[in-house]
Design a protein around this motif. Structure first.
Motif, PDB file in Angstrom:
ATOM      1  N   GLU A  49       0.831  -1.207   0.000  1.00  7.32           N
ATOM      2  CA  GLU A  49       0.000   0.000   0.000  1.00  7.32           C
ATOM      3  C   GLU A  49       0.867   1.259   0.000  1.00  7.32           C
ATOM      4  O   GLU A  49       0.578   2.224  -0.712  1.00  7.32           O
ATOM      5  CB  GLU A  49      -0.925   0.021   1.212  1.00  7.32           C
ATOM      6  N   LEU A  50       1.928   1.242   0.795  1.00  5.45           N
ATOM      7  CA  LEU A  50       2.843   2.388   0.822  1.00  5.45           C
ATOM      8  C   LEU A  50       3.520   2.569  -0.536  1.00  5.45           C
ATOM      9  O   LEU A  50       3.678   3.696  -1.015  1.00  5.45           O
ATOM     10  CB  LEU A  50       3.903   2.204   1.911  1.00  5.45           C
ATOM     11  N   MET A  51       3.904   1.468  -1.150  1.00  8.20           N
ATOM     12  CA  MET A  51       4.554   1.544  -2.466  1.00  8.20           C
ATOM     13  C   MET A  51       3.602   2.126  -3.499  1.00  8.20           C
ATOM     14  O   MET A  51       3.994   2.956  -4.315  1.00  8.20           O
ATOM     15  CB  MET A  51       5.040   0.155  -2.894  1.00  8.20           C
ATOM     16  N   ALA A  59      17.802   6.149  -9.709  1.00  8.02           N
ATOM     17  CA  ALA A  59      16.587   6.547  -8.998  1.00  8.02           C
ATOM     18  C   ALA A  59      15.750   5.322  -8.641  1.00  8.02           C
ATOM     19  O   ALA A  59      15.236   5.216  -7.528  1.00  8.02           O
ATOM     20  CB  ALA A  59      15.788   7.535  -9.849  1.00  8.02           C
ATOM     21  N   GLU A  60      15.614   4.401  -9.581  1.00  7.93           N
ATOM     22  CA  GLU A  60      14.855   3.178  -9.309  1.00  7.93           C
ATOM     23  C   GLU A  60      15.516   2.367  -8.197  1.00  7.93           C
ATOM     24  O   GLU A  60      14.833   1.831  -7.318  1.00  7.93           O
ATOM     25  CB  GLU A  60      14.729   2.342 -10.581  1.00  7.93           C
ATOM     26  N   ASP A  61      16.846   2.293  -8.231  1.00  7.82           N
ATOM     27  CA  ASP A  61      17.575   1.594  -7.165  1.00  7.82           C
ATOM     28  C   ASP A  61      17.334   2.262  -5.816  1.00  7.82           C
ATOM     29  O   ASP A  61      17.116   1.594  -4.802  1.00  7.82           O
ATOM     30  CB  ASP A  61      19.076   1.572  -7.451  1.00  7.82           C
ATOM     31  N   SER A 100      15.047   2.123  -0.573  1.00  6.30           N
ATOM     32  CA  SER A 100      14.310   2.850   0.469  1.00  6.30           C
ATOM     33  C   SER A 100      13.168   2.008   1.024  1.00  6.30           C
ATOM     34  O   SER A 100      12.937   1.998   2.238  1.00  6.30           O
ATOM     35  CB  SER A 100      13.763   4.167  -0.091  1.00  6.30           C
ATOM     36  N   PHE A 101      12.475   1.305   0.150  1.00  4.18           N
ATOM     37  CA  PHE A 101      11.387   0.459   0.641  1.00  4.18           C
ATOM     38  C   PHE A 101      11.916  -0.728   1.440  1.00  4.18           C
ATOM     39  O   PHE A 101      11.304  -1.142   2.424  1.00  4.18           O
ATOM     40  CB  PHE A 101      10.475   0.004  -0.505  1.00  4.18           C
ATOM     41  N   VAL A 102      13.062  -1.256   1.036  1.00  2.00           N
ATOM     42  CA  VAL A 102      13.679  -2.335   1.812  1.00  2.00           C
ATOM     43  C   VAL A 102      14.064  -1.815   3.198  1.00  2.00           C
ATOM     44  O   VAL A 102      13.790  -2.459   4.223  1.00  2.00           O
ATOM     45  CB  VAL A 102      14.910  -2.914   1.072  1.00  2.00           C
ATOM     46  N   LEU A 103      14.686  -0.633   3.233  1.00  2.00           N
ATOM     47  CA  LEU A 103      15.061  -0.030   4.518  1.00  2.00           C
ATOM     48  C   LEU A 103      13.827   0.290   5.353  1.00  2.00           C
ATOM     49  O   LEU A 103      13.829   0.092   6.578  1.00  2.00           O
ATOM     50  CB  LEU A 103      15.886   1.238   4.280  1.00  2.00           C
ATOM     51  N   LEU A 104      12.785   0.797   4.721  1.00  3.56           N
ATOM     52  CA  LEU A 104      11.548   1.094   5.429  1.00  3.56           C
ATOM     53  C   LEU A 104      11.012  -0.172   6.093  1.00  3.56           C
ATOM     54  O   LEU A 104      10.621  -0.149   7.255  1.00  3.56           O
ATOM     55  CB  LEU A 104      10.520   1.666   4.452  1.00  3.56           C
ATOM     56  N   TRP A 105      11.009  -1.272   5.357  1.00  2.00           N
ATOM     57  CA  TRP A 105      10.517  -2.546   5.882  1.00  2.00           C
ATOM     58  C   TRP A 105      11.351  -2.995   7.083  1.00  2.00           C
ATOM     59  O   TRP A 105      10.827  -3.384   8.121  1.00  2.00           O
ATOM     60  CB  TRP A 105      10.543  -3.599   4.785  1.00  2.00           C
ATOM     61  N   ARG A 106      12.667  -2.903   6.930  1.00  2.00           N
ATOM     62  CA  ARG A 106      13.565  -3.356   7.996  1.00  2.00           C
ATOM     63  C   ARG A 106      13.527  -2.459   9.225  1.00  2.00           C
ATOM     64  O   ARG A 106      13.711  -2.924  10.343  1.00  2.00           O
ATOM     65  CB  ARG A 106      15.009  -3.428   7.480  1.00  2.00           C
ATOM     66  N   ARG A 152      15.806  10.302   0.812  1.00  4.78           N
ATOM     67  CA  ARG A 152      16.829  11.333   0.636  1.00  4.78           C
ATOM     68  C   ARG A 152      18.200  10.806   1.057  1.00  4.78           C
ATOM     69  O   ARG A 152      19.191  10.979   0.338  1.00  4.78           O
ATOM     70  CB  ARG A 152      16.468  12.564   1.463  1.00  4.78           C
ATOM     71  N   ASN A 153      18.270  10.148   2.206  1.00  6.05           N
ATOM     72  CA  ASN A 153      19.545   9.618   2.677  1.00  6.05           C
ATOM     73  C   ASN A 153      20.083   8.550   1.733  1.00  6.05           C
ATOM     74  O   ASN A 153      21.289   8.478   1.487  1.00  6.05           O
ATOM     75  CB  ASN A 153      19.415   9.074   4.095  1.00  6.05           C
ATOM     76  N   ARG A 154      19.189   7.741   1.192  1.00  7.85           N
ATOM     77  CA  ARG A 154      19.631   6.697   0.255  1.00  7.85           C
ATOM     78  C   ARG A 154      20.174   7.336  -1.017  1.00  7.85           C
ATOM     79  O   ARG A 154      21.180   6.906  -1.555  1.00  7.85           O
ATOM     80  CB  ARG A 154      18.459   5.753  -0.063  1.00  7.85           C
ATOM     81  N   CYS A 155      19.505   8.375  -1.517  1.00  8.01           N
ATOM     82  CA  CYS A 155      19.979   9.084  -2.712  1.00  8.01           C
ATOM     83  C   CYS A 155      21.341   9.720  -2.463  1.00  8.01           C
ATOM     84  O   CYS A 155      22.241   9.633  -3.313  1.00  8.01           O
ATOM     85  CB  CYS A 155      18.976  10.153  -3.140  1.00  8.01           C
ATOM     86  N   LEU A 156      21.494  10.347  -1.305  1.00  9.91           N
ATOM     87  CA  LEU A 156      22.783  10.975  -0.987  1.00  9.91           C
ATOM     88  C   LEU A 156      23.892   9.939  -0.887  1.00  9.91           C
ATOM     89  O   LEU A 156      25.019  10.177  -1.340  1.00  9.91           O
ATOM     90  CB  LEU A 156      22.677  11.780   0.308  1.00  9.91           C
TER      91      LEU A 156
END
Length: 178
Positions: free
Chosen positions: A23-25, A46-48, A53-59, A80-84
Motif C-alpha cells: 500500500e505504501l509503495m 533513482a529506481e535503485d 528505500s522500501f527495503v530499509l523502510l521494511w527493515r 533522501r539519505n539513500r539518494c545521498l
C-alpha cells in the motif's frame, strides 16, 4: 479518494504485514521515483534508490516514532539519505548534459505514469478534460514531486499562473470525480 494513514501502514510493516508495504509503495512509489530522479538525474539510480528505500523502510519500520515527526517525512528522509549515499558512492560519469537528461527523464516518468492509468478510469477521463498546462502542472507536482516554484521555472511561466493552474485544475478534478 481515500486518505492514506502512513503511520498506521508503517506500524503494520513493523508487525510484518507485507500488504502494508505494498500500500505504501502504491501510494508513494511514483512520487518517490520523481524525487529520486531529481536528486540523482538517472533513471536506473533513482529506481535503485526507491527500491532500497522500501527495503530499509521494511527493515526499520519498528524504529518509526510518530512523536518525532510525520510518517511521510520519515519515508522521504529514508529516500533522501539513500539518494545521498548513492551520490557519494557513485563513481559513474553522466555522459549527457544533466538538463537534457532531467527533461527526458521527467517526460519518461510522466508518460509511464499516464500509460499506467486505465483508459476507462475516471481519473484519466477527468485529467483529459483539463487544459494541457493544468494537466502537466498537476502531474509534475504529484508524480515528480516538484514544488510550485520549480514548476514555474521548468514551464517558464509565472509562479502565480502555475499556482492557479494547479488550484483550478484540482478543483475541476474534484468536481469531475465527485
Amino acid at each position: 479518494m481515500s486518505v492514506i494513514n502512513h503511520a498506521a501502514l508503517i506500524k503494520a510493516c513493523a508487525n510484518g504485514r507485507q500488504s502494508a508495504l505494498k500500500e505504501l509503495m502504491e501510494a508513494e512509489g511514483g512520487r518517490m521515483l520523481g524525487v529520486a530522479l531529481r536528486m540523482l538525474r538517472r533513471q536506473d539510480l533513482a529506481e535503485d534508490a526507491v527500491q532500497d528505500s522500501f527495503v530499509l523502510l521494511w527493515r526499520r519500520a519498528g524504529q518509526f516514532d510518530a512523536a518525532r515527526g510525520s510518517a511521510k517525512g520519515w519515508i522521504y528522509t529514508i529516500l533522501r539519505n539513500r539518494c545521498l549515499t548513492l551520490l557519494r558512492n557513485s563513481d559513474r560519469e553522466i555522459s549527457v548534459d544533466p538538463q537534457e537528461q532531467e527533461v527526458a527523464g521527467d517526460d519518461h516518468v510522466l508518460d509511464s505514469a499516464w500509460n499506467r492509468l486505465d483508459a476507462a478510469s475516471d481519473l484519466r477521463m477527468c485529467l483529459e478534460l483539463l487544459e494541457p498546462e493544468r494537466r502537466s502542472a498537476i502531474l509534475s507536482c504529484y508524480i515528480l514531486g516538484y514544488s510550485h516554484g520549480e514548476l514555474a521555472g521548468r514551464m517558464q511561466a509565472p509562479l502565480g499562473s502555475v499556482k492557479s493552474w494547479i488550484r483550478r485544475g484540482l478543483q475541476k478534478l474534484r468536481e469531475c470525480m465527485g
